[in-house]
Design a protein around this motif. Structure first.
Motif, PDB file in Angstrom:
ATOM      1  N   ASP A   1      29.130  37.269  42.853  1.00 48.04           N
ATOM      2  CA  ASP A   1      28.367  37.064  41.620  1.00 48.04           C
ATOM      3  C   ASP A   1      29.090  36.150  40.634  1.00 48.04           C
ATOM      4  O   ASP A   1      28.488  35.259  40.027  1.00 48.04           O
ATOM      5  CB  ASP A   1      28.074  38.412  40.953  1.00 48.04           C
ATOM      6  CG  ASP A   1      26.989  39.196  41.672  1.00 48.04           C
ATOM      7  OD1 ASP A   1      26.461  38.691  42.684  1.00 48.04           O
ATOM      8  OD2 ASP A   1      26.672  40.315  41.223  1.00 48.04           O
TER       9      ASP A   1
ATOM     10  N   VAL B   1      26.833  38.939  34.956  1.00 47.16           N
ATOM     11  CA  VAL B   1      27.586  39.743  35.918  1.00 47.16           C
ATOM     12  C   VAL B   1      27.966  41.088  35.313  1.00 47.16           C
ATOM     13  O   VAL B   1      27.856  42.137  35.961  1.00 47.16           O
ATOM     14  CB  VAL B   1      28.835  38.987  36.406  1.00 47.16           C
ATOM     15  CG1 VAL B   1      29.665  39.870  37.332  1.00 47.16           C
ATOM     16  CG2 VAL B   1      28.439  37.697  37.114  1.00 47.16           C
ATOM     17  N   GLU B   2      28.374  41.086  34.046  1.00 45.65           N
ATOM     18  CA  GLU B   2      28.730  42.339  33.379  1.00 45.65           C
ATOM     19  C   GLU B   2      27.511  43.248  33.264  1.00 45.65           C
ATOM     20  O   GLU B   2      27.609  44.465  33.458  1.00 45.65           O
ATOM     21  CB  GLU B   2      29.309  42.041  31.991  1.00 45.65           C
ATOM     22  CG  GLU B   2      29.634  43.270  31.166  1.00 45.65           C
ATOM     23  CD  GLU B   2      30.682  44.176  31.808  1.00 45.65           C
ATOM     24  OE1 GLU B   2      30.692  45.378  31.483  1.00 45.65           O
ATOM     25  OE2 GLU B   2      31.469  43.679  32.642  1.00 45.65           O
TER      26      GLU B   2
ATOM     27  N   ASN C   1      26.939  44.804  36.588  1.00 46.75           N
ATOM     28  CA  ASN C   1      27.957  45.823  36.874  1.00 46.75           C
ATOM     29  C   ASN C   1      27.685  47.110  36.102  1.00 46.75           C
ATOM     30  O   ASN C   1      27.795  48.217  36.639  1.00 46.75           O
ATOM     31  CB  ASN C   1      29.340  45.291  36.535  1.00 46.75           C
ATOM     32  CG  ASN C   1      29.802  44.214  37.507  1.00 46.75           C
ATOM     33  OD1 ASN C   1      29.289  44.118  38.621  1.00 46.75           O
ATOM     34  ND2 ASN C   1      30.753  43.392  37.085  1.00 46.75           N
ATOM     35  N   ARG C   2      27.318  46.980  34.831  1.00 48.59           N
ATOM     36  CA  ARG C   2      27.030  48.162  34.023  1.00 48.59           C
ATOM     37  C   ARG C   2      25.815  48.911  34.542  1.00 48.59           C
ATOM     38  O   ARG C   2      25.751  50.140  34.507  1.00 48.59           O
ATOM     39  CB  ARG C   2      26.773  47.760  32.565  1.00 48.59           C
ATOM     40  CG  ARG C   2      28.015  47.436  31.756  1.00 48.59           C
ATOM     41  CD  ARG C   2      27.614  47.350  30.292  1.00 48.59           C
ATOM     42  NE  ARG C   2      28.157  46.169  29.656  1.00 48.59           N
ATOM     43  CZ  ARG C   2      27.778  45.706  28.481  1.00 48.59           C
ATOM     44  NH1 ARG C   2      26.807  46.326  27.807  1.00 48.59           N
ATOM     45  NH2 ARG C   2      28.344  44.641  27.952  1.00 48.59           N
TER      46      ARG C   2
ATOM     47  N   ALA D   1      24.790  49.236  37.545  1.00 54.10           N
ATOM     48  CA  ALA D   1      25.034  49.940  38.813  1.00 54.10           C
ATOM     49  C   ALA D   1      23.712  50.138  39.564  1.00 54.10           C
ATOM     50  O   ALA D   1      23.395  51.233  40.031  1.00 54.10           O
ATOM     51  CB  ALA D   1      25.731  51.275  38.565  1.00 54.10           C
TER      52      ALA D   1
END
Length: 374
Positions: A188, A285-286, A289-290, A292
């Protein structure tokens, strides 16, 4: 309960004036925009009123099937440049998408990052507001207007300010060819950096997307064949340092790949809620990721993140603070009960929306549960 269908603007105005409760306004009913209340269909308001290929303008009634408009444009070598998404596969619908629904929801596809949103191609509108008044704004040429810019306000309002009856829009020529440079094997972080580099380049990229499940990054180029070939070679050289395996999808294969990206086909048959998050590409990307999520996709070079979540997940609580907003597009009953479709607005925006609502629909009868959308 079957919908009451109107076939004329005056009939629609009378139906709204005589309404004794909330109305659920529908066109093709494929995009999940209808609100609570008695179903009112405007699919009967159909037909292309005017098409001037030389002026790149078209006027159509709001209930005109999108396919009818696309066929008319294709016959003249033209298209809707903002490539509106077809929600039917994702939402499991079988209706007929209409041009009014496209603009009511401001539906814009992967090309939005290069040409703008659907509302940027809307030149003029006719609609009936919640008082039953017929309102006209704009025309068949771009121009400034005094007072409210209703053309921009009505696009994306999901029928909560008024019911579209007619739209005038700008269309664009179909380019001679298109091709897509595919980068395989990027994670990513590397994919978002590669997309950003491509968008900053002078090579006129018109689509930038990444599928993490396949580790495949797509970069689209369009135009005259010699230009596309030259820019492909230059873009390939520019991105060589990222270390990805590269190949080129030619015109038909490229078009099919972008249609799948546009319609989020990867999530169509998979279970779970589907959310779309608008954010800064540098935060994409963050955000993923958060979240999920069970699966995610990047579009608009990372400015749009599609997320497939377990049913009932409160995605907004999971994401916390960031510059952007999250909207569920397909949701299980428990999600609908716990989370509003739209991101809650700031107090200032809420007051502004309430003021517009009071002006155009003081009884609050039009697509009531979509009133926060403008």
């Amino acid at each position: 309960m079957s919908a009451t269908e109107v076939t004329g603007e005056a009939e629609l105005a009378e139906a709204i004036r005589g309404a004794e409760g909330p109305l659920s306004v529908q066109g093709g009913n494929t995009r999940g925009m209808a609100g609570c209340g008695a179903a009112l269909s405007v699919a009967g308001l159909s037909g292309i009123r005017l098409y001037e290929p030389g002026a790149l303008t078209l006027v159509a009634q709001a209930g005109t099937p999108l396919s009818e408009i696309e066929d008319a444009l294709a016959a003249e070598g033209q298209r809707l440049a903002f490539e509106p998404m077809d929600h039917r596969a994702l939402l499991g619908g079988s209706g007929t998408p209409t041009i009014g629904g496209v603009f009511a929801a401001n539906i814009s596809g992967p090309r939005r990052l290069s040409v703008g949103a659907a509302r940027d191609f809307l030149l003029g509108v006719r609609f009936v507001d919640g008082r039953g008044r017929i309102v006209k704004n704009g025309g068949r040429v771009m121009k400034n207007v005094t007072g409210y810019d209703l053309v921009k306000l009505i696009a994306g309002s999901c029928g909560s300010l008024g019911v579209l009856t007619e739209v005038a829009l700008k269309v664009m020529p179909v380019p001679e060819t298109s091709a897509t440079l595919c980068l395989a094997g990027l994670d990513d972080h590397k994919a978002v950096k590669a997309m950003a580099q491509a968008m900053r380049s002078p090579f006129e990229v018109t689509g930038a997307a990444h599928d993490p499940a396949r580790r495949l990054t797509l970069l689209r180029l369009e135009g005259f064949a010699p230009s596309v070939r030259y820019r492909l070679d230059r873009l390939r050289a520019l991105l060589a340092p990222v270390g990805a395996d590269m190949r080129v999808l030619e015109a038909e294969e490229s078009e099919a790949a972008w249609q799948e990206q546009r319609d989020v086909t990867a999530f169509a048959k998979a279970p779970g809620d589907v959310w779309r998050v608008h954010c800064r590409p540098t935060e994409a990307v963050e955000i993923a990721n958060r979240a999920a999520a069970e699966a995610h996709l990047f579009d608009w070079a990372g400015g749009l993140v599609w997320l497939r979540m377990a049913p009932g997940t409160d995605l907004r609580a999971r994401l916390g603070n960031y510059e952007g907003h999250a909207t569920w597009v397909r949701a299980a009953a428990e999600t609908r009960a716990a989370c509003a479709r739209e991101q809650p607005a700031s107090p200032g925006v809420t007051r502004l929306r309430a003021g517009l609502r009071a002006q155009f629909d003081p009884r609050g009868i039009l697509n009531r549960d979509r009133a926060g959308q403008p």
